[in-house]
Design an enzyme around this catalytic site. Structure first.
Site, PDB file in Angstrom:
ATOM      1  N   ARG A 182       0.831  -1.208   0.000  1.00  0.00           N
ATOM      2  CA  ARG A 182       0.000   0.000   0.000  1.00  0.00           C
ATOM      3  C   ARG A 182       0.867   1.260   0.000  1.00  0.00           C
ATOM      4  NH1 ARG A 182      -2.152  -3.763  -1.073  1.00  0.00           N
ATOM      5  NH2 ARG A 182      -4.055  -4.712  -0.282  1.00  0.00           N
ATOM      6  N   SER A 257     -11.218  -0.702   3.451  1.00  0.00           N
ATOM      7  CA  SER A 257     -10.371  -0.940   4.625  1.00  0.00           C
ATOM      8  C   SER A 257      -9.846   0.386   5.159  1.00  0.00           C
ATOM      9  CB  SER A 257      -9.200  -1.858   4.263  1.00  0.00           C
ATOM     10  OG  SER A 257      -9.675  -3.106   3.825  1.00  0.00           O
ATOM     11  N   GLU A 357      -5.336   3.828   6.361  1.00  0.00           N
ATOM     12  CA  GLU A 357      -5.019   3.558   4.956  1.00  0.00           C
ATOM     13  C   GLU A 357      -5.421   4.695   4.027  1.00  0.00           C
ATOM     14  OE1 GLU A 357      -6.106   0.171   1.656  1.00  0.00           O
ATOM     15  OE2 GLU A 357      -5.453  -0.482   3.629  1.00  0.00           O
TER      16      GLU A 357
END
Length: 369
Positions: A182, A257, A357
């Site tokens: 990520r 998420s 995130e």
């Protein structure tokens, strides 16, 4: 309407971004413009310089939390188009023979999941595990999007980048993008905007089905061995599994998420397993283990929590939501307050720090919590 003549280029004013972000936060952009071609970026850059403005690039709005009205120029990425590129016309050299590989250049404003469906129909494979991920193509390398054992680093060849600081465009190879979990170089280069992405897609219908519930679903649904599934069947499996676990932002506003799965040392993971034998964890390179953030949050009783118009999804503790309904007056600040509570609880019980995130923006620009 945005004009392409730089001298006459003016953005719209006071645009509500509620329909442009998947949390449905009613934040107002004082200035807004759609970017449909490279020249728009140059014109927007000149406008920002003339008016002393910061800027923010908006894609699908599926990976951002807007906490305040935005004083900056909000640029909505809308550069579209798809075309096949012969290997000899690529900017970055092909490192392998390239046999059976087709190179597809895609505008940064194309919808990601539409691209996945289109590529499979074209007989070009490699994206099927990344089905139903929301957002636009240009954001995919920034976040190194991934799901079900695959991520974009496996099929990315090169990207075209516009530097808002210098008004120059250049190409980066996949390796130069420094893709990680990520993560990418673009998170450390705030002036770089991806205008197009070139993917190396496979003509061979190879599938990757050894992650989570995929194999079991495929074998039950399609009555075949999982390894014999077609890419379209893999896509259908991913869509089914994602839909059963993650709420549709169109019905329940969310950004997927909310926290990254934390990566800890093997020693810390071992100590945690001694205290919590059922902890969900996966090996992550030498000397590290990736913990399931959703499991940590769920065990502390947060799943289904709701207060003040924000909460934690009833089926997935990793997803923070904004309650649906026009009468919901909650803000991005309310959501961040909940996130901080969860972070503190996880840190207290597990000595693990959860990272958010999605990206977070206040009126002054990007912030961290």
């Amino acid at each position: 309407m945005t004009q392409h003549n730089a001298s006459n280029w003016t953005p719209q004013t006071s645009v509500n971004l509620q329909s442009f972000n998947t949390l449905a936060l009613p934040v107002v952009a004082q200035r807004y413009a759609r970017i449909t071609q490279l020249e728009d970026l140059s014109a927007a850059r000149n406008y920002c310089h003339q008016h002393g403005l910061n800027w923010l690039l908006l894609g699908g709005g599926s990976n951002m939390i807007l906490t305040q009205d935005l004083q900056s120029l909000v640029m909505h990425m809308a550069i579209v188009g798809k075309h096949w590129v012969p290997a000899e016309n690529l900017h970055c050299t092909v490192q392998t023979s390239g046999k059976g590989i087709r190179y597809l250049q895609v505008g940064g404003g194309e919808n990601w999941d539409d691209l996945v469906a289109w590529s499979i129909a074209e007989g070009a494979y490699g994206l099927q595990n990344l089905s139903l991920i929301p957002g636009l193509v240009g954001a995919a390398p920034v976040q190194n999007i991934g799901a079900y054992g695959a991520d974009i680093s496996q099929i990315l060849h090169e990207v075209m980048v516009y530097d808002f600081a210098t008004d120059k465009q250049f190409c980066l190879s996949a390796a130069q993008c420094q893709l990680g979990y990520r993560d990418s170089l673009f998170k450390r280069q705030p002036n770089w905007i991806i205008t197009s992405v070139t993917l190396a897609l496979n003509e061979a219908a190879e599938v990757q089905v050894n992650y989570g519930d995929m194999a079991a679903y495929i074998e039950q649904q399609f009555a075949c061995h999982a390894n014999e599934a077609t890419p379209q069947q893999v896509r259908e499996a991913v869509i089914h599994i994602r839909s059963s676990k993650l709420p549709d932002p169109a019905h329940i506003p969310n950004v997927g998420s909310f926290f990254k799965n934390p990566i800890v040392s093997t020693a810390q993971a071992k100590a945690l397993r001694n205290d919590y034998p059922n902890i969900v964890a996966y090996p992550h390179g030498k000397g590290h283990v990736k913990l399931a953030a959703g499991w940590l949050i769920d065990q502390l009783g947060w799943k289904g929590y709701a207060k003040g118009g924000v909460g934690v999804h009833k089926q997935q503790a990793l997803v923070l939501i904004r309650e649906p309904g026009l009468d919901n007056s909650s803000t991005g600040e309310n959501l961040l307050a909940l996130a901080r509570q969860i972070q503190a609880d996880v840190a207290k019980h597990y000595a693990v720090q959860l990272e958010v995130e999605p990206r977070i923006f206040a009126s002054s620009g990007e912030i961290q919590i």
